[in-house]
Design a protein around this motif. Structure first.
Motif, PDB file in Angstrom:
ATOM      1  N   UNK A 117       0.837  -1.197   0.000  1.00 37.30           N
ATOM      2  CA  UNK A 117       0.000   0.000   0.000  1.00 37.30           C
ATOM      3  C   UNK A 117       0.871   1.246   0.000  1.00 37.30           C
ATOM      4  N   UNK A 118       0.336   2.294  -0.614  1.00 38.54           N
ATOM      5  CA  UNK A 118       0.989   3.607  -0.569  1.00 38.54           C
ATOM      6  C   UNK A 118       0.063   4.538   0.199  1.00 38.54           C
ATOM      7  N   UNK A 119       0.597   5.087   1.286  1.00 42.77           N
ATOM      8  CA  UNK A 119      -0.176   5.985   2.132  1.00 42.77           C
ATOM      9  C   UNK A 119       0.476   7.347   2.157  1.00 42.77           C
ATOM     10  N   UNK A 120      -0.344   8.373   2.274  1.00 40.58           N
ATOM     11  CA  UNK A 120       0.162   9.722   2.523  1.00 40.58           C
ATOM     12  C   UNK A 120      -0.015   9.966   4.007  1.00 40.58           C
ATOM     13  N   UNK A 121       1.075  10.304   4.663  1.00 38.94           N
ATOM     14  CA  UNK A 121       1.071  10.573   6.098  1.00 38.94           C
ATOM     15  C   UNK A 121       1.399  12.041   6.333  1.00 38.94           C
ATOM     16  N   UNK A 122       0.744  12.661   7.305  1.00 38.37           N
ATOM     17  CA  UNK A 122       1.129  13.996   7.740  1.00 38.37           C
ATOM     18  C   UNK A 122       0.463  15.152   7.038  1.00 38.37           C
ATOM     19  N   UNK A 123      -0.565  14.911   6.244  1.00 35.66           N
ATOM     20  CA  UNK A 123      -1.265  16.001   5.575  1.00 35.66           C
ATOM     21  C   UNK A 123      -0.632  16.381   4.249  1.00 35.66           C
ATOM     22  N   UNK A 124      -1.062  17.532   3.739  1.00 36.88           N
ATOM     23  CA  UNK A 124      -0.663  17.979   2.400  1.00 36.88           C
ATOM     24  C   UNK A 124       0.856  18.064   2.235  1.00 36.88           C
ATOM     25  N   UNK A 125       1.548  18.517   3.280  1.00 38.17           N
ATOM     26  CA  UNK A 125       3.011  18.656   3.207  1.00 38.17           C
ATOM     27  C   UNK A 125       3.730  17.419   3.738  1.00 38.17           C
ATOM     28  N   UNK A 126       3.005  16.332   3.887  1.00 39.68           N
ATOM     29  CA  UNK A 126       3.562  15.116   4.462  1.00 39.68           C
ATOM     30  C   UNK A 126       4.367  14.290   3.482  1.00 39.68           C
ATOM     31  N   UNK A 127       4.407  12.993   3.727  1.00 36.72           N
ATOM     32  CA  UNK A 127       5.214  12.056   2.947  1.00 36.72           C
ATOM     33  C   UNK A 127       4.341  10.919   2.434  1.00 36.72           C
ATOM     34  N   UNK A 128       4.623  10.482   1.212  1.00 37.39           N
ATOM     35  CA  UNK A 128       4.019   9.256   0.705  1.00 37.39           C
ATOM     36  C   UNK A 128       4.965   8.117   1.073  1.00 37.39           C
ATOM     37  N   UNK A 129       4.433   7.111   1.749  1.00 31.27           N
ATOM     38  CA  UNK A 129       5.228   5.957   2.146  1.00 31.27           C
ATOM     39  C   UNK A 129       4.631   4.703   1.515  1.00 31.27           C
ATOM     40  N   UNK A 130       5.506   3.803   1.139  1.00 29.49           N
ATOM     41  CA  UNK A 130       5.083   2.504   0.617  1.00 29.49           C
ATOM     42  C   UNK A 130       5.360   1.468   1.687  1.00 29.49           C
ATOM     43  N   UNK A 131       4.339   0.714   2.027  1.00 28.91           N
ATOM     44  CA  UNK A 131       4.490  -0.342   3.018  1.00 28.91           C
ATOM     45  C   UNK A 131       4.151  -1.677   2.375  1.00 28.91           C
TER      46      UNK A 131
END
Length: 168
Positions: A78-92
């Protein structure tokens, strides 16, 4: 126990829409490789992170102001965006565990249902669902987030888990 290189942290500031938290998001890469129990729901429950569910993640940015949350990827990627608009896209990937402090924004950036998370909350807390500080009473939400205690146990490793090195 996990090696430091298998632990990723992210700090996110309040962006005026998503409050985030002074505590970092902690991600354990391939956590199940290091855990005695390999079933995520059983593991989380053994460590006091209950009220579990199995599902995908909402595709709309949201946060929980009344509890921390653990997300363990049971299957897929999965690819999630964490931390809001200025956050990070992470792949888990399968076996990864994300520990989200109260207030941290998160959503799925993929329009996929090819994965499944197991979620849980310290002491089996009932979680709320918030979408924006701009649509809520900002001061009461920030006060609520600040009042959430640290969990008694790490959701994966219990009393001596690495989350406590980052959450102080």
């Amino acid at each position: 126990m996990m090696n430091k290189q298998d632990i990723i942290t992210y700090f996110f500031e309040n962006d005026g829409d998503i409050p985030n938290n002074i505590l970092p998001v902690v991600i354990y890469k391939n956590a199940l490789q290091h855990a005695v129990q390999k079933d995520l729901e059983v593991l989380f429950c053994q460590n006091g992170w209950g009220n579990n569910w199995h599902d995908i993640i909402l595709t709309e940015d949201h946060f929980h102001s009344n509890t921390h949350e653990v997300l363990g990827l049971k299957s897929g990627q999965a690819r999630l965006k964490l931390g809001g608009e200025k956050g990070e896209i992470v792949t888990v990937e399968k076996g990864d565990v994300i520990i989200l402090p109260a207030g941290v924004g998160h959503y799925s950036v993929d329009n996929s249902i090819e994965y499944q998370f197991v979620g849980g909350y310290p002491n089996g807390a009932e979680w709320n669902l918030k979408f924006s500080l701009k649509k809520e009473d900002c001061s009461s939400i920030l006060a609520e987030i600040a009042s959430i205690p640290l969990p008694e146990k790490d959701p994966v490793f219990g009393d001596d888990g690495p989350v406590f090195e980052y959450w102080k």
